[in-house]
Design a protein around this motif. Structure first.
Motif, PDB file in Angstrom:
ATOM      1  N   THR A 169       6.682  27.380  84.809  1.00 51.12           N
ATOM      2  CA  THR A 169       7.434  26.145  84.558  1.00 51.12           C
ATOM      3  C   THR A 169       8.065  25.612  85.847  1.00 51.12           C
ATOM      4  OG1 THR A 169       9.227  27.552  83.740  1.00 51.12           O
ATOM      5  CG2 THR A 169       7.830  26.494  82.092  1.00 51.12           C
ATOM      6  N   ASN A 170       7.386  25.875  86.959  1.00 47.92           N
ATOM      7  CA  ASN A 170       7.671  25.250  88.242  1.00 47.92           C
ATOM      8  C   ASN A 170       9.041  25.593  88.830  1.00 47.92           C
ATOM      9  OD1 ASN A 170       6.640  23.842  90.353  1.00 47.92           O
ATOM     10  ND2 ASN A 170       7.053  21.818  89.508  1.00 47.92           N
ATOM     11  N   CYS A 171       9.458  26.823  88.697  1.00 47.14           N
ATOM     12  CA  CYS A 171      10.740  27.258  89.261  1.00 47.14           C
ATOM     13  C   CYS A 171      10.790  27.042  90.770  1.00 47.14           C
ATOM     14  CB  CYS A 171      10.979  28.724  88.921  1.00 47.14           C
ATOM     15  SG  CYS A 171      12.581  29.340  89.448  1.00 47.14           S
ATOM     16  N   CYS A 172       9.691  27.258  91.458  1.00 46.22           N
ATOM     17  CA  CYS A 172       9.673  27.131  92.928  1.00 46.22           C
ATOM     18  C   CYS A 172       9.957  25.716  93.406  1.00 46.22           C
ATOM     19  CB  CYS A 172       8.327  27.591  93.488  1.00 46.22           C
ATOM     20  SG  CYS A 172       8.129  29.366  93.430  1.00 46.22           S
ATOM     21  N   ASP A 173       9.730  24.737  92.556  1.00 50.65           N
ATOM     22  CA  ASP A 173      10.008  23.357  92.932  1.00 50.65           C
ATOM     23  C   ASP A 173      11.171  22.770  92.142  1.00 50.65           C
ATOM     24  OD1 ASP A 173       8.284  22.891  95.064  1.00 50.65           O
ATOM     25  OD2 ASP A 173       6.586  22.545  93.742  1.00 50.65           O
ATOM     26  N   GLY A 174      12.090  23.655  91.712  1.00 55.45           N
ATOM     27  CA  GLY A 174      13.297  23.178  91.049  1.00 55.45           C
ATOM     28  C   GLY A 174      13.206  23.095  89.543  1.00 55.45           C
ATOM     29  N   GLY A 175      12.146  23.595  88.946  1.00 53.21           N
ATOM     30  CA  GLY A 175      11.995  23.567  87.486  1.00 53.21           C
ATOM     31  C   GLY A 175      12.810  24.651  86.815  1.00 53.21           C
TER      32      GLY A 175
END
Length: 103
Positions: free
Chosen positions: A60-66
């Protein structure tokens, strides 16, 4: 021996068939003890959380702020927490480093 369908990895969300959907279709069309009851995968952030029969995509895109997403087994409940930062390119563009999200 019978051969199953072949798949090819394709880069990009708009190209190819989503893996989660392909696997779910395969699982629901067969009944075999060789098919695992659940396959969990990541590295498909553009599609986000994917919950289909027999398949769970957790990226869920944690690396890009998700969000950072986890599945608690055996009940399969989903837990998510918001990212506290994101990866950003370094000044020279050769790497990415973790930086806090701006308020």
């Amino acid at each position: 021996t019978q051969q199953g369908p072949s798949y090819q990895a394709v880069h990009g969300v708009d190209a190819g068939e989503p893996w989660a959907q392909a696997w779910s279709d395969h699982v629901t069309s067969k009944s075999s003890p060789d098919i695992p009851p659940l396959v969990v995968f990541g590295h498909d952030a553009p599609r986000g959380l994917q919950q289909l029969p027999g398949v769970l995509g957790l990226d869920t895109n944690c690396c890009d702020g998700g969000q950072l997403t986890a599945c608690v087994l055996p009940g399969r409940s989903i837990v998510q927490v918001s990212a506290l930062g994101k990866l950003q390119r370094t000044a020279d563009g050769k790497a990415r480093e973790w930086r806090p999200l701006s308020p």
